[in-house]
Design an enzyme around this catalytic site. Sequence first.
Site, PDB file in Angstrom:
ATOM      1  N   CYS A  99     -78.936 -10.530  62.684  1.00 47.75           N
ATOM      2  CA  CYS A  99     -78.894 -11.517  61.605  1.00 47.75           C
ATOM      3  C   CYS A  99     -77.795 -12.510  61.938  1.00 47.75           C
ATOM      4  O   CYS A  99     -77.809 -13.117  63.000  1.00 47.75           O
ATOM      5  CB  CYS A  99     -78.708 -10.857  60.253  1.00 47.75           C
ATOM      6  N   ARG A 158     -77.060  -7.691  57.418  1.00 47.20           N
ATOM      7  CA  ARG A 158     -78.441  -7.703  56.938  1.00 47.20           C
ATOM      8  C   ARG A 158     -79.351  -6.978  57.934  1.00 47.20           C
ATOM      9  O   ARG A 158     -80.330  -6.335  57.567  1.00 47.20           O
ATOM     10  CB  ARG A 158     -78.922  -9.150  56.729  1.00 47.20           C
TER      11      ARG A 158
END
Lengths: 107, 285
Positions: free
Chosen positions: B233, B238
Amino acid sequence: MSTVTADSCAAPDQAAPLPAGVDLEKETVIAGTVVADGGPVSGAYVRLLDATGEFTAEVVTSGEGAFRFFAAPGTWTVRALSRAGNGDAEVSVERGVNQVELAVAPD
Amino acid sequence: MSREAVLVTADWAEKNIGQAGVVFVEVDEDTTAYDGGHITGAVKLDWKTDLQDPVRRDFVNQEQFEQLLSSKGIANDDTVVLYGGNNNWFAAYAYWYFKLYGHGDVKLLDGGRKKWELDARELVKDLPERQPAQYTAQEQDLTIRAFRDEVVEVIGAKNLVDVRSPDEYAGRLLAPAHLPQEQSQRAGHIPTAASIPWSKAANEDGTFRSDEELREIYSEAGVDFSKSTIAYCRIGERSSHTWFALRELLGQQDVKNYDGSWTEYGSLVGVPIALGDEPGEAPRA
């Protein structure tokens, strides 16, 4: 209070003023308040969805119900989940600060 | 691995508060939420000050991890239940650290703080009292961690999964939309990477989608389950969430998290970058 830095990725404190150094000639800010029955809703989860409905970011509203996103010019949807209910609003935004009021109500 | 072994429900968590051998840990980048109220007995971990090296860009090493968990009173045989705000991103990141350093029993609380709050479950301000423990960490399990050279090398060979928002992937935004957009990296994505935002894996309340839904989402978006996968990410949190979905929930064998992610890749000199909504081609060797 959290500071916004390039190496962070968490949602910052929504009660904080716009960070120094934010250039409103370049940034497209979507700022607003989540309300229910005319009063602000704190602790609501507000997410920004792009024009295709895809999740872009999520923040938790401040004690005064405030939220803020840094987006780009175009059409977006802000959607709130809260104990007072859920709600969404579509917004068309330009560069600078764009204000939006987001009402929530029980489903 | 079954879902129950790695993911617990809020109901399970509520029933296991105060249970011997079960330690709840709230993890976030900004821990002010913990200070305002947390699950009874939960220990606080600050992603920035507890889990990152204070000088170099890297996370705590084996010895620092041992010291941290010992000081928090977490023992090797404890069941660690991680949760946090920001849709459990940093809790998932911490889960990956715990696995990296060989912790036996670690689980994520499905839905994290968001579901807990929306359900109006109890949060307290009392701080837990735990005796220091003697924690022993293993050497990093590098089968779940990708570094930049490998990422550049496997373009076109392994599944690359970019879990940022579509606008970050295409290069229209440089950071998630709750952050200012002026950043130092180049915009775009690693050529051939599939755009599968982390949020595809989650319901609105932050809980994970079912295994069937997850398998369909990743297959349709171009993940070939017969191949190895690297998720990335912007700073690696994430993608920990997606790493969790692919490896821990769906049981895919070889899945790595590239924690350097776009803040590293987008700053590298000479590496290929694709712009726009399409994955793009691998550069010719």
